[in-house]
Design an enzyme around this catalytic site. Structure first.
Site, short mmCIF file in Angstrom:
data_model
loop_
_atom_site.label_atom_id
_atom_site.label_comp_id
_atom_site.label_asym_id
_atom_site.label_seq_id
_atom_site.Cartn_x
_atom_site.Cartn_y
_atom_site.Cartn_z
N GLU A 59 0.89 -1.17 0.00
CA GLU A 59 0.00 0.00 0.00
C GLU A 59 0.92 1.21 0.00
OE1 GLU A 59 -1.88 3.01 0.17
OE2 GLU A 59 -1.56 2.75 2.32
N CYS A 68 -1.38 9.31 2.58
CA CYS A 68 -1.29 8.75 1.23
C CYS A 68 -2.54 9.09 0.43
CB CYS A 68 -1.08 7.24 1.29
SG CYS A 68 -2.30 6.34 2.25
#
Length: 514
Positions: free
Chosen positions: A268, A302
């Site tokens: 991720e 993110c």
């Protein structure tokens, strides 16, 4: 800076001879054998404690312990494993304030956001407890008479978790709480920027272990390690799964190392998230979503909003309203009530932000608001910045990079097809959004020909995902999925079983072998 909350949590038990232990969990409470360093708070540059990295030999001790724990834990019924996670959740509720204080201290998040991150850990515990009674396979019709097929899911093994500073507790919990109910043991390398968060989590785990005799002591451990320890974990064949959260560069390194040994990696990684603002959009709603998504956590998520792609008819209104909203943002000490924007995590992050703004100017962009460091009225030695707004063309090279800072690039489009093409042209594919009142535009955005991201939202921003949905993205974001939905399957191995309850031995595909 008072640190009484560390004593309340029990973190101080890991402090001996002037340093915090580098490896904690189960039978291990080991002083570091690697390079020494001082933890620094982004709030004011003050020291948070003395640390030393774990050595390769200490990683080996943690892996051996995790292997032994897994052999016991895998045979504990899943609902019993869920009971352990339920108790972890109870303890997190009990110490929610103290855990949030550790996050604010080390990551610089404003306190409400830190509380939200701890709540995410609680929510994942609740999800995992329910999951512990729903780890299901399939029954499949066999083509052979007197036969039955089925699929089972079994515990996978010790899982290596490598995480970043910006969500030091939530990301670990996505992996660990699901992995634990799935029957795995967990070895975690916390970010070297947030070592106390790692130790605080382990303190909670240790408290839970005291209440669940079925749980082996070594099912969770934390290492304070550097990049070399991360590489060693990635290369270790005893970890069938390595889950890594961080930059694309880090993920590429992990993926290559794990792939070379044919292991599994759950990646991720970075995001370069965009919001399309249609001429039909509710602009006040869009404005609120833009501000939170772009400046929350000082742009260090993110899922932070990096790009606004506005239709020509509305870009003027946005460029009039956005600077006014930005100018009213309270920036300062994240522990102070009312602060909405805290510091960047360190000086290196500030320098990367300034380099990105310089590149944007060189590539034809115009910085229409912010970007500078704020010193007056701020805690000494913290890197507090005014979030920046940059008007720039969509194909400028800097726009295609992820800068982990509060920089918002604004660009324009004419048709929806053009907007979707602009959104999808970057190498990252994590989160995306469209603001529109048109059902056709919304459905087009969500269609196979629309957003290419793992997260696609309508009339909400790019950040702030709920734990019930699988979290992750495509392309250079890595393709991994953590947290909700069926992400649990990452932490288990699947076996297909065929049972012959008849008296004959027919072969599949009608093969005759006599």
């Amino acid at each position: 800076m008072g640190l009484n909350f560390l004593e309340t949590l029990g973190v101080t038990r890991y402090f001996n001879n002037g340093e915090y232990a580098a490896v904690v969990g189960g039978e291990l409470n080991l002083a570091g054998e690697g390079e020494a360093f001082t933890g620094i708070s982004p709030i004011d540059g003050g020291a948070t404690g003395a640390f030393r990295y774990a050595s390769g030999a200490q990683l080996e001790a943690a892996v051996q312990q995790a292997e032994a724990a897994f052999k016991t834990w895998r045979s504990v019924p899943a609902p019993k494993r869920g009971e352990f996670v339920r108790i972890v959740g109870e303890l997190v509720r009990q110490y929610k304030t103290e855990l949030a204080q550790v996050i604010t201290l080390e990551a610089g998040k404003i306190f409400p956001e830190a509380l939200g991150e701890v709540q995410e850990w609680i929510d994942v515990c609740d999800f995992a407890v329910g999951l512990s009674r729903q780890l299901h396979g399939l029954t499949i019709v066999s083509e052979r008479p007197g036969h039955r097929m089925m699929e089972q899911w079994h515990p996978l093994g010790p899982v290596a978790v490598i995480s970043a500073f910006n969500f030091p507790m939530a990301v670990w919990s996505w992996n660990a709480m699901l992995g634990l109910v799935c029957g795995d043991s967990i070895v975690w390398k916390t970010s070297e920027k947030t070592p106390l968060c790692g130790l605080a989590i382990q303190a909670i785990i240790d408290k839970a272990l005291e209440r669940v005799p079925e749980a082996p002591a070594g099912i969770c451990s934390v290492l304070i390690g550097d990049r070399e320890i991360g590489k060693a974990m990635s290369a270790d064949k005893r970890f069938p799964l390595v889950s890594a959260t961080g930059s694309t560069a880090m993920g590429r390194s992990v993926g290559e190392i794990v792939g070379a040994r044919l292991g599994r990696s759950l990646l991720e990684l970075g995001g370069n998230n965009a919001m399309i603002v249609s001429e039909t959009a509710d602009l006040e709603l869009a404005l609120r979503a833009i501000v939170f998504a772009a400046v929350g956590t000082a742009g260090q998520r993110c899922t932070s909003l990096r790009r606004v792609i506005a239709q020509q008819q509305v870009v003027g209104q946005l460029l009039e309203k956005l600077p006014k909203s930005y100018s009213s943002l309270p920036i300062g000490d994240p522990r102070t009530e009312g602060t909405l924007v805290g510091p960047l995590v360190d000086e290196a992050s500030f320098k990367r932000m300034q380099a990105a703004l310089s590149a944007a100017r060189e590539q034809g962009g115009e910085v229409i608001f912010g970007g500078e460091r704020i010193v007056d009225g701020m805690p000494a030695n913290g890197f507090y910045v005014r979030p920046a707004i940059v008007l720039i063309r969509h194909d400028a090279p800097i726009v295609h990079e992820e800068t982990f800072a509060p920089i918002l690039y604004v660009m324009t489009y004419n048709t929806l097809d053009e907007a979707i093409e602009i959104q999808n042209e970057v190498p990252q594919g994590l989160s995306s959004a469209i603001f529109t009142e048109s059902l056709r535009e919304a459905e087009r955005f969500l269609s196979p020909a629309g957003s290419d991201c793992g997260i696609a939202n309508v009339n909400i921003g790019t950040s702030g995902a709920e734990i019930g949905g699988a979290f992750g993205g495509e392309k250079e974001t890595g393709g991994g999925r953590e947290s909700g939905s069926d992400a649990w399957k990452n932490y288990m191995r699947r076996t297909t079983n065929t049972i012959n309850y008849g008296g004959e031995l027919p072969l599949a595909q009608g093969i005759v072998f006599e």
